[in-house]
Design a protein around this motif. Structure first.
Motif, PDB file in Angstrom:
ATOM      1  N   TYR A  76       0.842  -1.248   0.022  1.00 38.03           N
ATOM      2  CA  TYR A  76      -0.061   0.103   0.057  1.00 38.03           C
ATOM      3  C   TYR A  76       0.961   1.232   0.094  1.00 38.03           C
ATOM      4  O   TYR A  76       0.563   2.158  -0.686  1.00 38.03           O
ATOM      5  CB  TYR A  76      -0.916  -0.045   0.989  1.00 38.03           C
ATOM      6  CG  TYR A  76      -1.585   1.478   1.581  1.00 38.03           C
ATOM      7  CD1 TYR A  76      -2.576   1.687   0.754  1.00 38.03           C
ATOM      8  CD2 TYR A  76      -1.049   2.348   2.310  1.00 38.03           C
ATOM      9  CE1 TYR A  76      -3.216   3.034   0.867  1.00 38.03           C
ATOM     10  CE2 TYR A  76      -1.515   3.508   2.412  1.00 38.03           C
ATOM     11  CZ  TYR A  76      -2.793   4.005   1.820  1.00 38.03           C
ATOM     12  OH  TYR A  76      -3.231   5.177   1.843  1.00 38.03           O
ATOM     13  N   LEU A  77       1.854   1.155   0.931  1.00 39.92           N
ATOM     14  CA  LEU A  77       2.763   2.423   0.947  1.00 39.92           C
ATOM     15  C   LEU A  77       3.577   2.800  -0.278  1.00 39.92           C
ATOM     16  O   LEU A  77       3.487   4.002  -0.781  1.00 39.92           O
ATOM     17  CB  LEU A  77       3.561   2.437   2.154  1.00 39.92           C
ATOM     18  CG  LEU A  77       2.912   2.495   3.429  1.00 39.92           C
ATOM     19  CD1 LEU A  77       4.136   2.052   4.594  1.00 39.92           C
ATOM     20  CD2 LEU A  77       2.395   3.720   3.883  1.00 39.92           C
ATOM     21  N   ALA A  80       0.807   4.124  -2.635  1.00 33.51           N
ATOM     22  CA  ALA A  80       0.182   5.235  -2.514  1.00 33.51           C
ATOM     23  C   ALA A  80       1.262   6.322  -3.022  1.00 33.51           C
ATOM     24  O   ALA A  80       0.642   7.420  -3.726  1.00 33.51           O
ATOM     25  CB  ALA A  80       0.200   5.638  -0.937  1.00 33.51           C
ATOM     26  N   VAL A  84      -0.226   8.873  -6.177  1.00 30.02           N
ATOM     27  CA  VAL A  84      -0.684  10.179  -5.620  1.00 30.02           C
ATOM     28  C   VAL A  84      -1.058  11.215  -6.661  1.00 30.02           C
ATOM     29  O   VAL A  84      -1.685  12.212  -6.330  1.00 30.02           O
ATOM     30  CB  VAL A  84       0.182  10.648  -4.744  1.00 30.02           C
ATOM     31  CG1 VAL A  84       1.618  11.162  -5.505  1.00 30.02           C
ATOM     32  CG2 VAL A  84       0.168  11.734  -3.854  1.00 30.02           C
ATOM     33  N   THR A  90      -6.168   6.955  -6.133  1.00 32.11           N
ATOM     34  CA  THR A  90      -5.737   7.072  -4.785  1.00 32.11           C
ATOM     35  C   THR A  90      -6.938   6.556  -3.881  1.00 32.11           C
ATOM     36  O   THR A  90      -6.685   5.776  -2.994  1.00 32.11           O
ATOM     37  CB  THR A  90      -5.373   8.514  -4.438  1.00 32.11           C
ATOM     38  OG1 THR A  90      -3.986   8.925  -5.107  1.00 32.11           O
ATOM     39  CG2 THR A  90      -5.176   8.664  -2.919  1.00 32.11           C
ATOM     40  N   LEU A  93      -7.208   2.827  -3.889  1.00 33.01           N
ATOM     41  CA  LEU A  93      -6.216   2.243  -3.064  1.00 33.01           C
ATOM     42  C   LEU A  93      -6.936   2.515  -1.650  1.00 33.01           C
ATOM     43  O   LEU A  93      -6.743   1.369  -1.028  1.00 33.01           O
ATOM     44  CB  LEU A  93      -4.862   2.935  -3.306  1.00 33.01           C
ATOM     45  CG  LEU A  93      -3.699   2.209  -2.553  1.00 33.01           C
ATOM     46  CD1 LEU A  93      -3.518   0.718  -2.892  1.00 33.01           C
ATOM     47  CD2 LEU A  93      -2.495   2.870  -2.956  1.00 33.01           C
ATOM     48  N   ASP A  94      -7.195   3.547  -1.197  1.00 31.65           N
ATOM     49  CA  ASP A  94      -7.825   3.694   0.118  1.00 31.65           C
ATOM     50  C   ASP A  94      -8.781   2.825   0.503  1.00 31.65           C
ATOM     51  O   ASP A  94      -9.033   2.609   1.625  1.00 31.65           O
ATOM     52  CB  ASP A  94      -7.870   5.360   0.311  1.00 31.65           C
ATOM     53  CG  ASP A  94      -6.695   6.119   0.423  1.00 31.65           C
ATOM     54  OD1 ASP A  94      -5.623   5.688   0.603  1.00 31.65           O
ATOM     55  OD2 ASP A  94      -7.016   7.539   0.202  1.00 31.65           O
ATOM     56  N   THR A  97      -7.814  -0.501   1.321  1.00 34.01           N
ATOM     57  CA  THR A  97      -7.262  -0.431   2.647  1.00 34.01           C
ATOM     58  C   THR A  97      -8.631  -0.656   3.818  1.00 34.01           C
ATOM     59  O   THR A  97      -8.227  -1.129   4.747  1.00 34.01           O
ATOM     60  CB  THR A  97      -6.343   0.879   2.969  1.00 34.01           C
ATOM     61  OG1 THR A  97      -5.576   0.659   1.848  1.00 34.01           O
ATOM     62  CG2 THR A  97      -5.831   0.820   4.422  1.00 34.01           C
TER      63      THR A  97
END
Length: 167
Positions: A76-77, A80, A84, A90, A93-94, A97
């Protein structure tokens, strides 16, 4: 296949359908170590809608594979940072999570679920068996379809909970 496989100097095609097909093949073949660079490269495509569609297809596939995996947070990091520049990617992806948190029974925020896209609410209503999640969507899901699916699955989930000892 490295991210260079879709770069302009390897035969960039003006037809976005050809580029999309090339991006999909590249994502199918990309090594995890090269994925961030490929995502970043695809998001520079002049056709933003097509580019974020190709990236989100990859994010959906990879996030589903990693959803319960301990490697998800580091993936994820990395992603991200690459997405961005694209609000849609974005957000997707969030939302993965958030789905992970709900799936693993980790802390999550009701308001985040209610603010989530129809995509996430519908996916959650269709697949979750978590009573709390289904209660939120049954009562406050964005669409009638989401609410009805959540109500139906909530009823089934509640029937499957064994009754406590009778007094």
């Amino acid at each position: 296949m490295s991210s260079g496989a879709v770069s302009a100097d390897s035969g960039w095609d003006p037809d976005e359908h050809v580029r999309y097909a090339r991006y999909r093949r590249a994502f199918d073949e990309v090594a995890p170590v090269d994925a961030v660079a490929l995502v970043a490269r695809v998001l520079t495509d002049p056709d933003k809608g097509m580019a974020n569609s190709a990236v989100c297809e990859y994010l959906d596939r990879r996030a589903a594979e990693l959803l319960a995996d301990p490697g998800y947070p580091s993936w994820y990091l990395e992603m991200a940072g690459a997405v961005v520049v694209d609000d849609f990617s974005t957000r997707r992806l969030d939302e993965w999570t958030l789905l992970r948190a709900m799936t693993l029974d980790e802390p999550w925020d009701t308001n985040s679920l209610l603010a989530a896209s129809n995509w996430l609410q519908l996916r959650t209503a269709e697949k979750s068996s978590a009573v709390t999640v289904l209660e939120v969507l049954a009562e406050n899901g964005r669409t009638r379809r989401i609410r009805n699916i959540a109500k139906s699955r909530l009823s089934a989930a509640q029937r499957s909970i064994p009754a406590g000892p009778e007094h």
